[in-house]
Motif scaffolding. Structure first.
Motif, PDB file in Angstrom:
ATOM      1  N   HIS A   8       0.141  43.361  23.621  1.00 54.28           N
ATOM      2  CA  HIS A   8       1.342  44.104  23.216  1.00 54.28           C
ATOM      3  C   HIS A   8       0.918  45.370  22.478  1.00 54.28           C
ATOM      4  O   HIS A   8       1.071  45.489  21.258  1.00 54.28           O
ATOM      5  CB  HIS A   8       2.234  43.226  22.337  1.00 54.28           C
ATOM      6  CG  HIS A   8       2.759  42.006  23.032  1.00 54.28           C
ATOM      7  ND1 HIS A   8       3.856  42.044  23.871  1.00 54.28           N
ATOM      8  CD2 HIS A   8       2.323  40.716  23.035  1.00 54.28           C
ATOM      9  CE1 HIS A   8       4.087  40.828  24.342  1.00 54.28           C
ATOM     10  NE2 HIS A   8       3.166  40.010  23.858  1.00 54.28           N
ATOM     11  N   PHE A  11       3.221  47.421  20.010  1.00 55.57           N
ATOM     12  CA  PHE A  11       3.696  46.870  18.747  1.00 55.57           C
ATOM     13  C   PHE A  11       3.243  47.736  17.569  1.00 55.57           C
ATOM     14  O   PHE A  11       2.170  48.355  17.619  1.00 55.57           O
ATOM     15  CB  PHE A  11       3.190  45.441  18.562  1.00 55.57           C
ATOM     16  CG  PHE A  11       3.995  44.386  19.292  1.00 55.57           C
ATOM     17  CD1 PHE A  11       4.862  44.720  20.317  1.00 55.57           C
ATOM     18  CD2 PHE A  11       3.875  43.050  18.950  1.00 55.57           C
ATOM     19  CE1 PHE A  11       5.591  43.759  20.982  1.00 55.57           C
ATOM     20  CE2 PHE A  11       4.603  42.070  19.607  1.00 55.57           C
ATOM     21  CZ  PHE A  11       5.464  42.432  20.628  1.00 55.57           C
ATOM     22  N   THR A  35      -0.135  45.641  29.106  1.00 55.85           N
ATOM     23  CA  THR A  35       0.726  45.570  27.927  1.00 55.85           C
ATOM     24  C   THR A  35       2.117  45.124  28.363  1.00 55.85           C
ATOM     25  O   THR A  35       2.650  45.595  29.371  1.00 55.85           O
ATOM     26  CB  THR A  35       0.730  46.910  27.161  1.00 55.85           C
ATOM     27  OG1 THR A  35       1.356  46.725  25.890  1.00 55.85           O
ATOM     28  CG2 THR A  35       1.418  48.027  27.911  1.00 55.85           C
ATOM     29  N   SER A  37       6.166  43.919  28.205  1.00 53.65           N
ATOM     30  CA  SER A  37       7.514  44.234  27.733  1.00 53.65           C
ATOM     31  C   SER A  37       8.208  42.981  27.203  1.00 53.65           C
ATOM     32  O   SER A  37       8.047  41.889  27.758  1.00 53.65           O
ATOM     33  CB  SER A  37       8.327  44.821  28.893  1.00 53.65           C
ATOM     34  OG  SER A  37       9.687  44.946  28.571  1.00 53.65           O
ATOM     35  N   THR A  38       9.002  43.155  26.130  1.00 52.39           N
ATOM     36  CA  THR A  38       9.763  42.031  25.568  1.00 52.39           C
ATOM     37  C   THR A  38      11.260  42.324  25.446  1.00 52.39           C
ATOM     38  O   THR A  38      12.054  41.400  25.323  1.00 52.39           O
ATOM     39  CB  THR A  38       9.230  41.642  24.175  1.00 52.39           C
ATOM     40  OG1 THR A  38       9.323  42.765  23.302  1.00 52.39           O
ATOM     41  CG2 THR A  38       7.788  41.157  24.262  1.00 52.39           C
ATOM     42  N   VAL A  46       6.875  50.803  25.701  1.00 54.94           N
ATOM     43  CA  VAL A  46       5.816  50.108  26.436  1.00 54.94           C
ATOM     44  C   VAL A  46       5.259  51.009  27.533  1.00 54.94           C
ATOM     45  O   VAL A  46       4.040  51.163  27.691  1.00 54.94           O
ATOM     46  CB  VAL A  46       6.355  48.794  27.046  1.00 54.94           C
ATOM     47  CG1 VAL A  46       5.306  48.107  27.906  1.00 54.94           C
ATOM     48  CG2 VAL A  46       6.847  47.856  25.956  1.00 54.94           C
ATOM     49  N   CYS A  58       1.519  48.020  32.688  1.00 51.57           N
ATOM     50  CA  CYS A  58       2.555  47.326  31.908  1.00 51.57           C
ATOM     51  C   CYS A  58       3.466  46.508  32.806  1.00 51.57           C
ATOM     52  O   CYS A  58       3.419  46.589  34.036  1.00 51.57           O
ATOM     53  CB  CYS A  58       3.362  48.319  31.075  1.00 51.57           C
ATOM     54  SG  CYS A  58       4.485  49.384  32.017  1.00 51.57           S
ATOM     55  N   HIS A  63      11.671  38.917  26.791  1.00 55.84           N
ATOM     56  CA  HIS A  63      11.139  37.688  26.197  1.00 55.84           C
ATOM     57  C   HIS A  63      12.293  36.717  25.940  1.00 55.84           C
ATOM     58  O   HIS A  63      13.410  37.145  25.610  1.00 55.84           O
ATOM     59  CB  HIS A  63      10.448  38.044  24.870  1.00 55.84           C
ATOM     60  CG  HIS A  63       9.605  36.970  24.297  1.00 55.84           C
ATOM     61  ND1 HIS A  63      10.135  35.825  23.717  1.00 55.84           N
ATOM     62  CD2 HIS A  63       8.251  36.861  24.183  1.00 55.84           C
ATOM     63  CE1 HIS A  63       9.146  35.064  23.284  1.00 55.84           C
ATOM     64  NE2 HIS A  63       7.997  35.663  23.547  1.00 55.84           N
ATOM     65  N   ASP A 204      -2.928  38.082  24.074  1.00 55.74           N
ATOM     66  CA  ASP A 204      -1.591  38.054  23.457  1.00 55.74           C
ATOM     67  C   ASP A 204      -1.619  38.830  22.143  1.00 55.74           C
ATOM     68  O   ASP A 204      -0.849  38.544  21.220  1.00 55.74           O
ATOM     69  CB  ASP A 204      -1.088  36.630  23.223  1.00 55.74           C
ATOM     70  CG  ASP A 204       0.446  36.559  23.168  1.00 55.74           C
ATOM     71  OD1 ASP A 204       1.104  37.583  23.466  1.00 55.74           O
ATOM     72  OD2 ASP A 204       0.994  35.509  22.803  1.00 55.74           O
TER      73      ASP A 204
END
Length: 267
Positions: A8, A11, A35, A37-38, A46, A58, A63, A204
């Motif tokens: 991520h 972040f 990377t 996406s959430t 992102v 990406c 999420h 992660d």
């Protein structure tokens, strides 16, 4: 080269030294980073990271923690956003009954939208599942019966039956730093039992730093520790894990251009 199949990089944990983190990954032999996406309202962030670095790609997705804010998500929206050349997968999506930050039905609705988009685009769906093995398995079995799609169980910490289901459906299973934890015997047993053709590694990041980095903020360069631990579990050399997981990633995320891979290997 190794590939970090799930991190991520957008972040805030990485905002002040993202360039240095990516450079450390390159120096550690990490050729590509994915990377993840959430939330759709943060997807542009992102995507911006992926566009800024030639070795970062990406996904686009929601999420399960964020499902309550995306109950009206349509597969068509995911499909449209996935047209960008740097978007090579969908998700992360799935079910999380441990925290239950979102309603279970909302999680299932989002999950199904991603699966529809995966069938339409041919892109793999990155699946998060925690304390939800039975429902995840039921959805995957039912949806695969309607039409095959590519999938990845990321940060695997589930039981052996779900790992076996992944193999039956020719899905990938990715292991994070959890694999290296002393008390993660069940996860280690799953990794030992899985065929090499189904294995990936990930960080992660910024979460779940592997031993011997446990307790630190995780970053893509640390995936080398997880790969080394996996090699010991499988009784093979690190080079075989590196070559196999890289080949598996590129077979699954086949939208990544061949020239990008060749360039990183040459580097």
């Amino acid at each position: 080269m190794l590939i970090d199949s799930h991190c991520h990089l957008d972040f805030p944990d990485f905002a002040e030294e993202r360039d240095a983190i990516i450079q450390r990954a390159r120096q550690a032999g990490i050729g590509l980073m994915l990377t993840i996406s959430t939330r759709l309202d943060q997807f542009e962030r992102v995507l911006a990271v992926a566009e800024a670095y030639p070795d970062v790609y990406c996904t686009v997705g929601i999420h399960p923690h964020e499902a309550d804010d995306h109950v009206d998500v349509a597969a068509a929206r995911l499909i449209e956003l996935a047209k960008h050349p740097k978007v090579v997968g969908l998700g992360e999506t799935g079910l999380d009954y441990f925290y239950e930050h979102s309603d279970r039905d909302a999680q299932k609705t989002c999950f199904l939208a991603h699966i529809v988009a995966a069938r339409e685009t041919g892109l793999p769906v990155v699946i998060h599942t925690r304390d939800a093995d039975d429902d995840t398995a039921a959805i995957l079995d039912a949806e695969m019966a309607k039409g095959k799609f590519k999938g990845l169980l990321h940060c695997f910490s589930s039981g052996q039956p779900l790992a076996e289901l992944a193999v039956r459906h020719d899905m990938m299973v990715s292991f994070s730093g959890i694999l290296t934890f002393n008390k993660a015997r069940a996860v280690q047993d799953s990794a030992q039992a899985l065929p090499m053709k189904n294995l990936l590694v990930e960080t992660d990041a910024p979460y779940l730093a592997p031993v011997p980095m446990r307790g630190k903020r995780n970053e893509p360069s640390f995936v080398a520790h997880t790969a080394a631990f996996l090699a010991k579990l499988k009784g093979v050399g690190v080079s075989e894990i590196t070559e196999t997981t890289t080949a598996n990633f590129l077979r699954l995320f086949d939208k990544v251009p061949h020239e990008a891979v060749s360039d990183r290997r040459a580097a």
